[in-house]
Design a protein around this motif. Sequence first.
Motif, PDB file in Angstrom:
ATOM      1  N   SER A   1       0.851  -1.201   0.000  1.00 20.93           N
ATOM      2  CA  SER A   1       0.000   0.000   0.000  1.00 20.93           C
ATOM      3  C   SER A   1       0.885   1.248   0.000  1.00 20.93           C
ATOM      4  O   SER A   1       0.557   2.247  -0.644  1.00 20.93           O
ATOM      5  N   THR A   2       2.036   1.168   0.694  1.00 20.16           N
ATOM      6  CA  THR A   2       2.957   2.305   0.689  1.00 20.16           C
ATOM      7  C   THR A   2       3.484   2.559  -0.712  1.00 20.16           C
ATOM      8  O   THR A   2       3.544   3.701  -1.180  1.00 20.16           O
TER       9      THR A   2
ATOM     10  N   ASN B   1       0.774   4.139  -2.721  1.00 21.35           N
ATOM     11  CA  ASN B   1       0.627   5.561  -2.357  1.00 21.35           C
ATOM     12  C   ASN B   1       1.760   6.392  -2.935  1.00 21.35           C
ATOM     13  O   ASN B   1       1.538   7.474  -3.476  1.00 21.35           O
TER      14      ASN B   1
ATOM     15  N   SER C   1      -5.204  14.049   3.168  1.00 25.56           N
ATOM     16  CA  SER C   1      -5.671  13.025   2.234  1.00 25.56           C
ATOM     17  C   SER C   1      -4.645  12.916   1.119  1.00 25.56           C
ATOM     18  O   SER C   1      -3.735  13.738   1.016  1.00 25.56           O
ATOM     19  N   MET C   2      -4.805  11.899   0.273  1.00 24.60           N
ATOM     20  CA  MET C   2      -3.914  11.761  -0.874  1.00 24.60           C
ATOM     21  C   MET C   2      -3.952  13.024  -1.725  1.00 24.60           C
ATOM     22  O   MET C   2      -2.914  13.560  -2.138  1.00 24.60           O
TER      23      MET C   2
ATOM     24  N   GLY D   1       0.038  13.018   5.851  1.00 24.96           N
ATOM     25  CA  GLY D   1      -0.325  11.622   5.659  1.00 24.96           C
ATOM     26  C   GLY D   1      -0.338  10.815   6.941  1.00 24.96           C
ATOM     27  O   GLY D   1      -1.258  10.024   7.176  1.00 24.96           O
TER      28      GLY D   1
ATOM     29  N   ASN E   1      -2.843   7.764   8.447  1.00 23.57           N
ATOM     30  CA  ASN E   1      -2.300   6.463   8.035  1.00 23.57           C
ATOM     31  C   ASN E   1      -2.016   6.335   6.540  1.00 23.57           C
ATOM     32  O   ASN E   1      -2.130   5.252   5.988  1.00 23.57           O
ATOM     33  N   ILE E   2      -1.677   7.435   5.898  1.00 22.27           N
ATOM     34  CA  ILE E   2      -1.195   7.322   4.525  1.00 22.27           C
ATOM     35  C   ILE E   2       0.320   7.395   4.616  1.00 22.27           C
ATOM     36  O   ILE E   2       0.854   8.400   5.081  1.00 22.27           O
ATOM     37  N   SER E   3       1.003   6.313   4.216  1.00 21.00           N
ATOM     38  CA  SER E   3       2.456   6.418   4.287  1.00 21.00           C
ATOM     39  C   SER E   3       3.057   6.271   2.898  1.00 21.00           C
ATOM     40  O   SER E   3       2.498   5.612   2.023  1.00 21.00           O
TER      41      SER E   3
END
Lengths: 584, 349
Positions: free
Chosen positions: A80-81, A84, A165-166, A245, A249-251
Amino acid sequence: MENTNASTIALPKTGKGRKSLSGLRKLLNLRLLARLLGAAAVLIFFVYPILKLILLSFQGEHGLTLDHYANLLQQDRFWSTLRNTAVIVIGSTVFSLVLGTAFAWIVAYTDIRYKGLLHMAVLLCFILPSYVLTLSWSSFMGAQGWVAQGLRMIHADLTPWSMYSMGGIIFVMGIHHFPLVYLFTLDVFRKIPRDLEWAARAGGAGRLKTIRQITLPLALPGLTAGGLLVFLASLDNFGIPAFLGSPVNISVLSTLIYEEIIGFGPSAFARGASLSVMLGVAAVIGSLIQWILLRKSHASDTIQPDHAPRYALGKMRKPLSAVLWGFLLLVTVVPLASMVSMSLKRAYGLGLTPANFTLDNYRYILFENERVWQAIQNSLVLSGVTMLVCLVLGCGFAYMRVRKPTRFNKAAELATAVPYTLPGIVFALSMILVWMEPIPGWNPGIYGSMTILFIAYICRFLILQIRSGITSFMQLDASMEEAARVSGAGAWRKWTAILLPLLLPGILTGGLLVFLTALTELTVSALLYASGSQTIGVTIFSFEQAGNTLYSTALSSLIVLLIGIGGAGLLLVQRWAARKGFKA
Amino acid sequence: MSIEIKHVSKSFGSFEALKDIQLTIQDGEFVAILGPSGCGKTTLLRILAGFEQPTSGEVRMEGRVVAGEHTLLPPEKRRIGMVFQSFALWPHMNVTEHIRFPIRTHKATPARIKGQEEERIRQILELTGLSHLAARMPHELSGGQKQRVAIARALAPEPSLLLMDEPLSSLDAMLRMDMRREIQQVHRRTRSAIVYVTHDQGEALAMADRIVVMKDGRIEQAGTPQDIYLRPETEFVAKFVSKSNLVQGSWSGNLFTPEGSNTAWNGDGIADYFKASGLYPVRPDQFLLQPDGTEGIPGEVVNVQFQGKEFHYDIRSDERNWEVISPVALRLHEKVRLNLADSAEPLGA
């Protein structure tokens, strides 16, 4: 300098003829020794850390292994990283390319007014540290920000788009990096001979067709190189994804490495190292492609940039100016103002009214919190020392590199560029690996004190000074120096009376650049600081992580003020140099 | 200052820039080193200045070895002045400061000059015609004025040797003529030895006491301007300096018969080299253009350029093209005979 060549030629002969002067032999040995020391320093400081990092990523309990990589590939978090990272890097690169190319074309080709000011306003987005830009946007768009207040006036349920957010990360990164594309393409556009475009027009092509079929294809190598530069910068960036991020939890790769190392699990370093190698490989590949592209376009070096406008905007001039200035104000000045207004509030939830206005936040960070004051001192000392060391080493090396472009000197330049080419977080990790225990079993306490920050800053920023030094020396014809020597000037007088006065503007500009970059540094220090050696960037980061938005915005506002002072100093140096008739 | 260059060679990697150069320069002599680009003339000058070290051989100035395989006296310790092709003026100093710099800096500046610095500066400004420009900065000067500043700076500490590296090549044609006169004047008034590097044979012929013609790192011929111009010793010197035509033919004793003609030319003053290789060097102005049917090499006018007091002709005979300068007016495609202007009399009389 002129002696070195000759003495290396004489080297084999001194061994043969017994009669040769012993003084000369001593001199030769000294030169050889200096060269060996130089080579050793380059290897230890610039090459060894990278090797150690790569080695660690393959090191298992029993010899070399691919386990760390295999483990990573099995983790959902890693995939997922990676996803992203790809989305954010590609998205923000495309965004920067579109914005940067449009601005560059308008400034290079049209007769829009106040180009100088426009240029500065565009650069401002990049000069501001990414975390300051991030903080100003998150406060601008936040629940307490100006946008939210405006929307509430329209309808009670309207809320602004969340920056956490992204989309928010892509947006801020794009805005932060588009000046890079702009700078790169501006020069490319100006160097496209206008005859080529005239020929197309004369051949019956309209304006748009000319742009599409002549201008853009010719600018393509430059555009691609600019795009790759942004790609690298986005991979490297830590501040924006860390601020926007991490809370949701956006890494991305850089923040994941940071979390691994900070998490300090059993195999944290090894996993961090494997992640770093992957990120580093991506960065090196990007740099290589960029280098190849730029090497091809070297032919245009001799073409003089054409500064005269090529398109008259006519009636479009005023509306277009309004749009550009509106955009630039909205992107930087308004969010900055929003951030400053936030820092002047008594409490987070309140509006900024005379009753709520206070300077308490500033008083707290400057006078009541010793850690902040120490961070400011640390950053100032760090960047000051880094600037001085880089000035001396960078200029000395640049001089050697320009006057004696031997293979050794070229290789050394390449090696010193490595720490700056690699993403900051990767470089920081390699510093930990080397300096935690420089000799296995011996920990002199470099890691965990200011010393490692000094080493890391100098290694990372030295190349900036070397590059600006090389540019300055290239502009100075060797005959200037030779004229001084024929006039009887020895080394000291040659440097003090001729070289330094002529080079000072260029060198000082480079020095100030190093100072400002070091002053606002976050990525490397985030990984290397310890209690007592925190920097300004790290302190803002900690405030933000702890939810102390009022303090983080106040300290950021102070940073903006410091950068403003630094920038004004830079302008003064350049103005002074221009008045004296030098090329800065 | 007398300078002896003994067996000097210089290599850069595998490239031999100078091959066994032998040359002596007398006190007060004006020597021009003439040659095409890449012939090694600038390298020789830089060895004299001390910026390069010979790979082998040595350079002596007033008997003292200043450069050899193991010794190198740096430029700042030699009593030399140098004028650079690019002028090399320092952008941050005005004209007076340029002249003052070597007077103060050079350790070898005579005490009488150091003691009366202002007087010396005034004197040099006057000599180079810069008195009214004393306070100007380099960017406020024209090309010719910059060149004068460069010369003034080189002369200020009264060097015993003045090195000039193509000093006129960055000036336009008119200015070059004026500057030649000024350099001659400077030489007459200072009597310092001058080594002047150029690729322009006109400059060398006009100013030098002695010309050294170089090619591919070797000295082709050294001698007075008249020697070099009138009595070339090699094909290269004949072509490069006097733009001579090399006529092929046969020698018998001191007489030369060009191929395809029955005339005979006197060989006085023609170098042995040409006699050995069946050649006769003829300068464009030496040819006599005669009507068709007389003695001489037959040819046809294939191009005419009117130059005012004379015509420049291209004459074709068989497969060869001759360059001829003559006051005689001829039409295109006219048939002519080429003979030697003074074939009956000995040369150089």
